[in-house]
Write a protein that holds these residues in place. Structure first.
Motif, PDB file in Angstrom:
ATOM      1  N   ALA A 390       0.840  -1.200   0.000  1.00  0.00           N
ATOM      2  CA  ALA A 390       0.000   0.000   0.000  1.00  0.00           C
ATOM      3  C   ALA A 390       0.874   1.248   0.000  1.00  0.00           C
ATOM      4  CB  ALA A 390      -0.934  -0.019   1.206  1.00  0.00           C
ATOM      5  N   MET A 391       1.954   1.218   0.764  1.00  0.00           N
ATOM      6  CA  MET A 391       2.828   2.395   0.840  1.00  0.00           C
ATOM      7  C   MET A 391       3.526   2.637  -0.502  1.00  0.00           C
ATOM      8  SD  MET A 391       4.323   2.414   4.719  1.00  0.00           S
ATOM      9  CE  MET A 391       4.872   0.742   4.925  1.00  0.00           C
ATOM     10  N   THR A 392       3.998   1.557  -1.120  1.00  0.00           N
ATOM     11  CA  THR A 392       4.621   1.710  -2.435  1.00  0.00           C
ATOM     12  C   THR A 392       3.622   2.311  -3.421  1.00  0.00           C
ATOM     13  OG1 THR A 392       5.992  -0.207  -1.984  1.00  0.00           O
ATOM     14  CG2 THR A 392       5.832   0.466  -4.263  1.00  0.00           C
ATOM     15  N   ASN A 393       2.384   1.828  -3.352  1.00  0.00           N
ATOM     16  CA  ASN A 393       1.354   2.345  -4.254  1.00  0.00           C
ATOM     17  C   ASN A 393       1.086   3.832  -4.004  1.00  0.00           C
ATOM     18  OD1 ASN A 393       0.973  -0.051  -5.616  1.00  0.00           O
ATOM     19  ND2 ASN A 393      -0.679  -0.745  -4.282  1.00  0.00           N
ATOM     20  N   GLU A 395       3.146   5.948  -2.804  1.00  0.00           N
ATOM     21  CA  GLU A 395       4.330   6.659  -3.259  1.00  0.00           C
ATOM     22  C   GLU A 395       4.323   6.843  -4.785  1.00  0.00           C
ATOM     23  OE1 GLU A 395       7.805   4.883  -1.493  1.00  0.00           O
ATOM     24  OE2 GLU A 395       8.921   5.236  -3.332  1.00  0.00           O
ATOM     25  N   ARG A 396       3.945   5.787  -5.486  1.00  0.00           N
ATOM     26  CA  ARG A 396       4.082   5.828  -6.947  1.00  0.00           C
ATOM     27  C   ARG A 396       2.814   6.259  -7.659  1.00  0.00           C
ATOM     28  NH1 ARG A 396       7.532   0.255  -7.778  1.00  0.00           N
ATOM     29  NH2 ARG A 396       9.221   0.827  -6.366  1.00  0.00           N
ATOM     30  N   ALA A 397       1.659   5.909  -7.094  1.00  0.00           N
ATOM     31  CA  ALA A 397       0.414   6.190  -7.818  1.00  0.00           C
ATOM     32  C   ALA A 397      -0.468   7.174  -7.064  1.00  0.00           C
ATOM     33  CB  ALA A 397      -0.347   4.891  -8.066  1.00  0.00           C
ATOM     34  N   PRO A 400      -3.506   3.998  -2.308  1.00  0.00           N
ATOM     35  CA  PRO A 400      -2.996   2.735  -1.763  1.00  0.00           C
ATOM     36  C   PRO A 400      -3.308   1.505  -2.611  1.00  0.00           C
ATOM     37  CG  PRO A 400      -4.539   3.808  -0.220  1.00  0.00           C
ATOM     38  CD  PRO A 400      -4.538   4.612  -1.469  1.00  0.00           C
ATOM     39  N   TRP A 401      -4.276   1.627  -3.505  1.00  0.00           N
ATOM     40  CA  TRP A 401      -4.621   0.451  -4.315  1.00  0.00           C
ATOM     41  C   TRP A 401      -3.736   0.314  -5.540  1.00  0.00           C
ATOM     42  CZ3 TRP A 401      -9.022   3.177  -2.259  1.00  0.00           C
ATOM     43  CH2 TRP A 401      -9.731   2.440  -1.299  1.00  0.00           C
ATOM     44  N   GLY A 402      -2.967   1.338  -5.848  1.00  0.00           N
ATOM     45  CA  GLY A 402      -2.137   1.266  -7.045  1.00  0.00           C
ATOM     46  C   GLY A 402      -2.933   1.471  -8.318  1.00  0.00           C
ATOM     47  N   GLU A 403      -4.087   2.143  -8.211  1.00  0.00           N
ATOM     48  CA  GLU A 403      -4.845   2.500  -9.415  1.00  0.00           C
ATOM     49  C   GLU A 403      -4.112   3.654 -10.100  1.00  0.00           C
ATOM     50  OE1 GLU A 403      -7.809   1.206 -10.536  1.00  0.00           O
ATOM     51  OE2 GLU A 403      -7.803  -0.338  -8.987  1.00  0.00           O
ATOM     52  N   PRO A 404      -4.313   3.800 -11.411  1.00  0.00           N
ATOM     53  CA  PRO A 404      -3.569   4.851 -12.119  1.00  0.00           C
ATOM     54  C   PRO A 404      -3.861   6.244 -11.562  1.00  0.00           C
ATOM     55  CG  PRO A 404      -4.649   3.383 -13.671  1.00  0.00           C
ATOM     56  CD  PRO A 404      -5.137   3.013 -12.309  1.00  0.00           C
ATOM     57  N   ASP A 406      -3.686   8.960 -13.160  1.00  0.00           N
ATOM     58  CA  ASP A 406      -4.464   9.683 -14.165  1.00  0.00           C
ATOM     59  C   ASP A 406      -5.962   9.442 -14.063  1.00  0.00           C
ATOM     60  OD1 ASP A 406      -2.281  10.645 -15.253  1.00  0.00           O
ATOM     61  OD2 ASP A 406      -2.463   9.671 -17.207  1.00  0.00           O
ATOM     62  N   ALA A 407      -6.322   8.282 -13.505  1.00  0.00           N
ATOM     63  CA  ALA A 407      -7.735   7.895 -13.518  1.00  0.00           C
ATOM     64  C   ALA A 407      -8.481   8.426 -12.298  1.00  0.00           C
ATOM     65  CB  ALA A 407      -7.852   6.369 -13.579  1.00  0.00           C
TER      66      ALA A 407
ATOM     67  N   ASP B  12       6.161   3.132 -14.196  1.00  0.00           N
ATOM     68  CA  ASP B  12       5.670   2.333 -13.086  1.00  0.00           C
ATOM     69  C   ASP B  12       4.436   1.540 -13.495  1.00  0.00           C
ATOM     70  OD1 ASP B  12       5.875   1.788 -10.134  1.00  0.00           O
ATOM     71  OD2 ASP B  12       3.802   2.466 -10.274  1.00  0.00           O
ATOM     72  N   THR B  14       1.761   1.168 -12.091  1.00  0.00           N
ATOM     73  CA  THR B  14       0.469   1.798 -11.810  1.00  0.00           C
ATOM     74  C   THR B  14       0.109   2.861 -12.849  1.00  0.00           C
ATOM     75  OG1 THR B  14       1.436   3.542 -10.446  1.00  0.00           O
ATOM     76  CG2 THR B  14       0.828   1.504  -9.332  1.00  0.00           C
ATOM     77  N   VAL B  15       1.036   3.125 -13.761  1.00  0.00           N
ATOM     78  CA  VAL B  15       0.772   4.188 -14.744  1.00  0.00           C
ATOM     79  C   VAL B  15      -0.238   3.707 -15.786  1.00  0.00           C
ATOM     80  CG1 VAL B  15       1.829   5.470 -16.653  1.00  0.00           C
ATOM     81  CG2 VAL B  15       2.994   5.328 -14.454  1.00  0.00           C
ATOM     82  N   LYS B  16      -1.186   4.571 -16.077  1.00  0.00           N
ATOM     83  CA  LYS B  16      -2.142   4.281 -17.138  1.00  0.00           C
ATOM     84  C   LYS B  16      -1.446   4.618 -18.456  1.00  0.00           C
ATOM     85  CE  LYS B  16      -6.954   5.597 -18.051  1.00  0.00           C
ATOM     86  NZ  LYS B  16      -7.927   6.613 -17.597  1.00  0.00           N
ATOM     87  N   LYS B  18      -0.382   5.391 -22.084  1.00  0.00           N
ATOM     88  CA  LYS B  18      -1.027   5.981 -23.264  1.00  0.00           C
ATOM     89  C   LYS B  18      -0.025   6.028 -24.401  1.00  0.00           C
ATOM     90  CE  LYS B  18      -3.699   9.148 -20.433  1.00  0.00           C
ATOM     91  NZ  LYS B  18      -3.318  10.371 -19.740  1.00  0.00           N
ATOM     92  N   THR B  32       5.151   8.442 -13.655  1.00  0.00           N
ATOM     93  CA  THR B  32       6.035   7.950 -12.609  1.00  0.00           C
ATOM     94  C   THR B  32       6.885   6.807 -13.153  1.00  0.00           C
ATOM     95  OG1 THR B  32       4.250   8.399 -11.068  1.00  0.00           O
ATOM     96  CG2 THR B  32       6.073   7.042 -10.253  1.00  0.00           C
ATOM     97  N   TYR B 185      10.635  -2.845   1.601  1.00  0.00           N
ATOM     98  CA  TYR B 185      10.419  -1.401   1.593  1.00  0.00           C
ATOM     99  C   TYR B 185      11.628  -0.772   2.258  1.00  0.00           C
ATOM    100  CZ  TYR B 185       7.657   2.854   1.705  1.00  0.00           C
ATOM    101  OH  TYR B 185       7.189   4.118   1.492  1.00  0.00           O
TER     102      TYR B 185
ATOM    103  N   GLN C 220      -5.615  -7.017  -2.597  1.00  0.00           N
ATOM    104  CA  GLN C 220      -4.761  -5.967  -2.052  1.00  0.00           C
ATOM    105  C   GLN C 220      -3.798  -6.510  -0.999  1.00  0.00           C
ATOM    106  OE1 GLN C 220      -4.592  -2.641  -2.749  1.00  0.00           O
ATOM    107  NE2 GLN C 220      -3.105  -2.213  -1.143  1.00  0.00           N
ATOM    108  N   ALA C 243      -8.053  -4.972  -6.679  1.00  0.00           N
ATOM    109  CA  ALA C 243      -6.701  -4.433  -6.711  1.00  0.00           C
ATOM    110  C   ALA C 243      -5.683  -5.516  -7.040  1.00  0.00           C
ATOM    111  CB  ALA C 243      -6.356  -3.775  -5.379  1.00  0.00           C
TER     112      ALA C 243
END
Lengths: 688, 257, 292
Positions: A390-393, A395-397, A400-404, A406-407, B12, B14-16, B18, B32, B185, C220, C243
């Protein structure tokens, strides 16, 4: 009353008193030095609130006298107030006995009455307390013998008081004549039972017994948990005056070398003082959802572990200081994590604040737990693996779910909800939060709120993809660094906006933005949606009707709705009444309470404190227990409403697991409002 | 014992994703980047050995643009000892990337070279085996576990139904697959230390590599059809007909049967 | 274009993907199908043998199985050839090859130009095997000498007795949720998984209830999976589960609640009683797999 300390005896009393004072003073000095092993922390803000707390919480015993502890609370208050009155008298006895001075008011009739009233009240309370310990044997009281000694001493003090008062009056029967002037009421009652000749000896004996007991008490007290009589005064005075939902900020985090608490030296002096203050009453543990469902966490044990560690290892650390060895004396404390408190205890906490709410002496449990989590997460990288994902998600997205990333604004597509970039002069920013942005179930809540706001003509906009996680899960998981990165990003975005007004539909977003962002320079006027909706209803900016307007021809229905208090709305932020007021204002909704677990005693859904992102393998799942409570409350509710996306997810899972998904539908209060809007301008938001 | 782990910085997961303006590459504006997931598992596998034996040295290397620095820092934050960036154009053919990595390995003389089994951008899985080929070392693919036993290593290769355990005497190349042990981590002191750590750079010329290998060229990119327009069937008695329909669609339309 | 197809075998028989490639390969020109003797893939010995045998070929085709991709890449490196992995289609165009292949974990479909000579791995199922195709003529070649530095030691079967693939590497997964009503009903899940050659997963509700072991949990806080085919049985689609599996290439969902969120991401959704559907589906899958 003339004390029986003529001549040499006053010196004897003086000597005994000095010895007792020295024993008391030495112990207190020792405890004080141990306390100073902790980190510095200033607790001098808000002096007037501190004074008020002393009056209300310490003298007024406010946190003791509340449900479900009425009787015990009143008993305690009587003993405490009695203790204050009698201590005044004790000081008077010592003064008179040694130098012949006296304390003010002790000769007055009303003081005599008060003294006797409390003597009786205290005796009665002591009797009840002894019976409770002997018969009911409360599970969480670890130190029963100590309790009996203290209760015995208090009882003995009261008895000797009455005896010496009565004996004194009896011994002076001749001087005083048939009536005794205005002696204390109890003495008047009992003096006739005592023959005059034995009166003198009995008086002297009981007086000395009384005074020596007082001194023994003074010596014994600081070596027991009953030190809380003194420490509570300070613990209440130095309690946290910042919002309950605000964790401490690690300043200049990139330049620190160690984080969180791994040893007693890493706690602040106030955290250590909490340990001295704990009375082992067990109310925190009684109310802890983790403990109740069989987890290894016991909030009282966390506090006592710190105290025991301090008492055991503190002297060694002080010794190291004296011997001129490295002052921090790290060698004395386990290097990584200490023996008593295990990581699995710390990770079981939902930060629901039931313990903090229940504690009569204002101990701050959550802050300690998060401090220790900070050590595990930041120093050791030892957070549970699922939570690391969740933390990585985050951080990057940014969620916490790692959904994009942009969305994030996709839920609003087709609803004509502007982003703040499109509508920079919007009055409110709706900070949507991750759950309402990405979770399909909670997107319906976001749509419901948007419908309500539009119907009321409220000017609002969202951040869309520019929003990122508020950081609450990371912060509560101990990852202060990730929290600060997220918070700074949002603050930078929000500080550039024209509006300072923020609406959230998530209590966690609300708590963090309202209570924690100010620590990092983000100051906004934040409201959770429910208080706002309550105002909109009161101002008649939205009109509700039983049938609503969204579905023509739809029949009016009555919903029986049980309200579930989200922890971060209720206990953390005191928002209990507004959601209820909203429910009460909806035509066709009958509100029910999940008694007795409601309002301040509401039971967590199990998802706070980062628990949403961890497995729950030990014991019963907290949300399942919550559903059992709902069933037990026998509300006949067809819906269970809350104001929190986490609660909604957990309640949904809970009714499914308990097989009552057909009977009780979890909803958000906002959905109930949106469904009954008279002028429903937007379609597609009607909830079930 | 010394490990050399080869990394790649990619968009990454998680990136959408395009398609970019030219239609031949993905849009990278504002996205990212992170270390390719299988590479993270490779780093984790090496660091687990370091946990068991602290004398182990774990080095990381990447070939490409300066962006790769972030992947290297991430690996350092996780606990790797040193990092090297080989500057190279982004369109360097994969076999030349492998040659550069092999050249670095020849200098460093690691006992084990690890690569993720494929990078999550091009999903080719060519570089790892090619590094082994250019070094003249054996390699083991689908690696999920490495256990040292005496002077040899037990390398666990995941196959259907279990693992083949291969015994190898270093040097050897491992191509790492996902395993149950998720990449760690990083601790905050680790992150801070990694930020300050110097990352030496090399260029292709100093390694004796020129862009000379054949390369494949993307001529078009498109997104797969969007999710959400799924076909929904209602069961109303004839389960068999619906079942056959779905099975046939899986075969003819989506080609997963 | 001189083409060599490197066929792969399991337990003596040619793999289906090898048959698919062999059937199509002749369209690229003169084709020879080869297979290395022995049943355990060994990268060093096999790649040397294949490279030696196929060094003059313009096109070397392998199946995009784990071993096929491993072999293809090393052969390409050995011969200095262009290489494209996991292609879903391939055509000759202007003296070069044009291949279609997924990139970015399947989020992109790319068309790539591959200069000849090349090594290409073809995804199983990409080319359908026409009914009644005769088995190809296979040239058996000997593997090169084993590399003394690395030897096969033993096989360690997974807990399920080596019967099923693990979730992490599975190309197909069948997951069960609370809709299955109890652990005793998992037989139909297992039968479908067997028919599909799939791994078995579960929702958190199911592992929490103790119906299935924790390591089967997808989501998840469980495993994140990206198979080609994900079949969700009786799973409503809470975000905590989604997820872990939304990146699956094709999702089939069976649920009795038409409003279940799982249908919003499903490619094929079946609204109805899974106890009716699943056994019929298992039979249908067997039929499709058997006849095609």
């Amino acid at each position: 009353m003339t004390p029986p300390t003529q001549g040499i005896w006053s010196f004897v009393l003086l000597a005994v008193t000095l010895i007792a004072a020295a024993a008391f003073g030495y112990r207190v000095w020792h405890l004080y030095r141990l306390l100073r092993l902790g980190k510095d922390e200033s607790r001098l803000d808000h002096p007037w609130r501190r004074l008020r707390d002393e009056l209300v919480v310490y003298l007024g015993q406010r946190k003791l006298i509340k449900r479900p502890y009425w009787i015990r609370g009143i008993g305690h208050a009587l003993i405490f107030w009695g203790f204050l009155v009698i201590t005044w008298g004790s000081a008077d006895l010592l003064l008179r006995g040694i130098v012949g001075w006296q304390m003010p008011f002790t000769d007055t009739v009303w003081y005599a009455w008060m003294l006797d009233f409390f003597a009786v009240a205290v005796l009665a309370s002591v009797a009840v307390a002894v019976l409770r310990r002997a018969v009911l044997r409360p599970a969480r009281m670890h130190r029963m013998p100590e309790g009996y000694v203290i209760l015995g001493l208090i009882g003995f003090l009261m008895l000797t008081l009455v005896v010496f008062e009565s004996a004194f009056v009896a011994s002076r029967r001749d001087e005083l004549g048939g009536h005794f002037g205005t002696p204390p009421p109890l003495a008047r009652l009992f003096a006739p039972l005592i023959p005059t000749p034995t009166g003198g000896a009995l008086f002297a004996g009981a007086w000395w017994a009384h005074v020596l007991t007082i001194l023994a008490f003074a010596v014994y007290l600081p070596r027991t948990k009953h030190l809380h009589i003194v420490t509570t005064l300070f613990n209440v005075g130095f309690r946290k005056q910042t919002p309950r939902g605000q964790l401490s900020l690690i300043k200049d985090i990139e330049n620190q070398e160690s984080f969180g608490a791994a040893t007693i030296r890493d706690f602040s002096w106030k955290q250590l003082l909490d340990g001295y203050t704990c009375t082992e009453c067990g109310r925190c543990s009684d109310n802890c959802p983790a403990l109740a469902t069989g987890k290894p966490l016991d909030p009282q044990k966390i506090v006592l572990d710190i105290r025991d560690q301090l008492l055991r290892e503190g002297p060694k650390l002080l010794g190291a200081k004296l011997n001129g060895t490295k002052a921090n004396g790290d060698a004395a404390t386990p290097p990584s994590h200490w023996v008593e408190t295990k990581p699995e205890e710390l990770w079981a906490c939902t930060t629901c604040a039931a313990c903090v709410e229940a504690c009569p002496v204002t101990i701050e449990h959550i802050d300690k737990i998060v401090d220790m989590r900070r050590h595990l997460t930041l120093m050791e990288g030892a957070a549970p693996p699922e939570s690391q994902r969740a933390m990585t998600n985050i951080e990057r997205a940014g969620n916490p779910w790692g959904e994009p990333r942009d969305a994030r604004g996709d839920w609003a597509q087709g609803l004509e909800i502007p982003t703040i970039a499109e509508k920079p002069d919007a009055e409110y920013l709706y900070f949507v939060g991750c759950a309402a942005s990405y979770d399909r179930r909670n997107q319906r809540v976001a749509r419901a709120l948007a419908t309500i706001l539009k119907s009321a003509g409220v000017s609002f906009a969202i951040l869309g993809a520019a929003e990122t996680c508020n950081g609450d899960p990371a912060r509560r998981l101990g990852n202060e660094y990730l929290y600060q990165l997220q918070a700074q990003q949002n603050i930078e975005t929000m500080n550039a906006l024209r509006t300072r007004k923020v609406i959230t539909s998530c209590p966690h977003c609300f708590n963090t933005i309202a209570n924690e962002y100010p620590q990092l320079g983000g100051n906004y006027e934040v409201t959770h949606a429910l208080p706002l909706v309550r105002r909109l209803i009161a101002e008649k900016r939205i009109v509700l009707s039983e049938a609503g307007a969204g579905a023509p021809g739809r029949e009016a229905t009555t919903d029986v709705v049980a309200y579930h208090d989200p922890c971060y709305l209720g206990r953390h932020n005191g928002i209990y009444d507004e959601p209820r007021a909203v429910l009460d204002a909806i035509p066709g909704v009958v509100r029910k309470e999940i008694a007795p677990h409601h309002r301040e005693r509401g039971f967590c859904c199990g998802a706070g404190g980062g628990r949403m992102w961890m497995e729950e393998k030990i014991g019963q799942r907290v949300n399942h227990r919550r559903i059992e409570q709902l069933v037990m409350a026998d509300t006949k509710a067809t819906k269970v409403a809350s104001g929190c996306p986490y609660c909604l997810i957990m309640l949904e899972e809970g009714v499914g697991a308990k097989g009552i998904a057909e009977q009780v539908k979890p909803v958000d209060v906002l959905e109930l409002v949106a469904a009954r809007l008279q002028q429903n301008t937007t379609q597609g938001s009607a909830p079930n | 014992m010394r490990f050399l782990v080869c990394l790649k910085q990619v968009p990454d997961s998680t990136v959408k994703v395009k398609v970019g303006a030219g239609g031949k590459a993905v849009a990278t504006e504002g996205i990212t980047w992170s270390m390719s997931p299988y590479d993270e598992y490779a780093v984790e596998l090496a660091l687990e050995r370091k946990d068991a034996d602290p004398t182990t040295v774990v080095s990381v290397v990447t070939v490409g643009s300066a962006r790769g620095r972030d992947a290297l820092r991430q690996a350092l934050a996780m606990g790797c000892d040193d990092a090297t960036l080989v500057n190279a154009p982004e369109d360097l053919p994969a076999l030349d990337v492998a040659k550069a990595l092999a050249a670095v390995a020849k200098e460093m003389k690691p006992d084990i070279v690890l690569c993720g089994k494929q990078a999550s951008d091009d999903d080719q899985g060519l570089v790892g085996p090619a590094v082994a080929e250019f070094l003249g070392w054996p390699h083991v693919g689908m690696l999920t576990k490495a256990v040292s036993s005496g002077d040899a290593w037990e390398l666990w290769r995941e196959v259907e139904g279990g693992h083949e355990v291969w015994k190898a005497k270093p040097p050897v190349v491992g191509l790492v697959h996902k395993s149950d042990k998720e990449p760690r981590y990083p601790s905050l002191p680790g992150i801070m230390k990694a930020k300050k750590k110097e990352i030496p750079e090399k260029d292709l010329a100093s390694l004796g590599v020129t862009a000379s290998s054949p390369k494949i060229e993307v001529v078009a990119m498109e997104l797969p059809p969007q999710r959400g327009g799924g076909k929904i069937f209602k069961l109303d008695g004839d389960a068999k007909a619906v079942a056959e329909q779905v099975a046939n669609l899986l075969h003819t339309e989506s080609k997963v049967l | 274009m001189k083409t060599v197809v490197v066929a792969e075998r399991t337990r003596g028989a040619l793999r289906r993907v090898s048959l698919e490639i062999a059937a199509k390969a002749s369209s690229f020109g003169d084709t020879e199908v080869i297979a290395v003797k022995g049943d355990r893939y060994s990268p060093m010995a096999w790649s040397s043998a294949v490279a030696e045998k196929a060094k003059d070929a313009d096109l070397i085709l392998v199946g995009a199985t784990p071993s096929g991709r491993d072999l293809g890449a090393r052969v390409a490196a050995k011969l200095g050839r262009a290489y494209a992995a996991d292609c879903t289609d391939l055509a000759a165009k202007d003296g070069a090859l044009e291949a279609k292949r997924p990139m970015y974990a399947g989020k992109i479909r790319a068309t790539v130009k591959v200069p000849s000579p090349a090594v290409i791995s073809i995804r199983p199922g990409a080319w359908t095997l026409p009914a009644g195709t005769a088995a190809p003529q296979v040239t058996e070649i000997d593997p090169a000498a084993d590399d003394p530095r690395i030897t096969f030691d033993r096989f360690e079967a997974t807990a399920s007795g080596g019967k099923r693939v693990s979730l992490a590497e599975a190309r197909a997964i069948v997951s069960g949720g609370r809709g299955l009503k109890g652990p005793e009903n998992w037989k139909i899940v297992e039968e479908l998984a067997d028919a599909l050659g799939a791994a078995i997963g579960a929702s958190r509700a199911v592992t929490d209830a103790g119906w299935r072991p924790n390591e089967e949990q997808v989501g998840q806080t469980g495993k994140t999976v990206t198979p080609d085919l994900y079949v969700a049985l009786g799973i409503s689609g809470a975000i905590q589960h989604l997820a872990g599996m939304t990146s699956s290439k094709v999702i089939v969902a069976v649920n009795k609640d038409p409003d279940a969120d799982i249908f919003k991401i499903a490619d094929y959704g079946v609204v109805g009683d899974l106890f009716e559907f699943v056994p019929a589906f298992t039979e249908a899958v067997k039929k499709v797999k058997g006849t095609n």
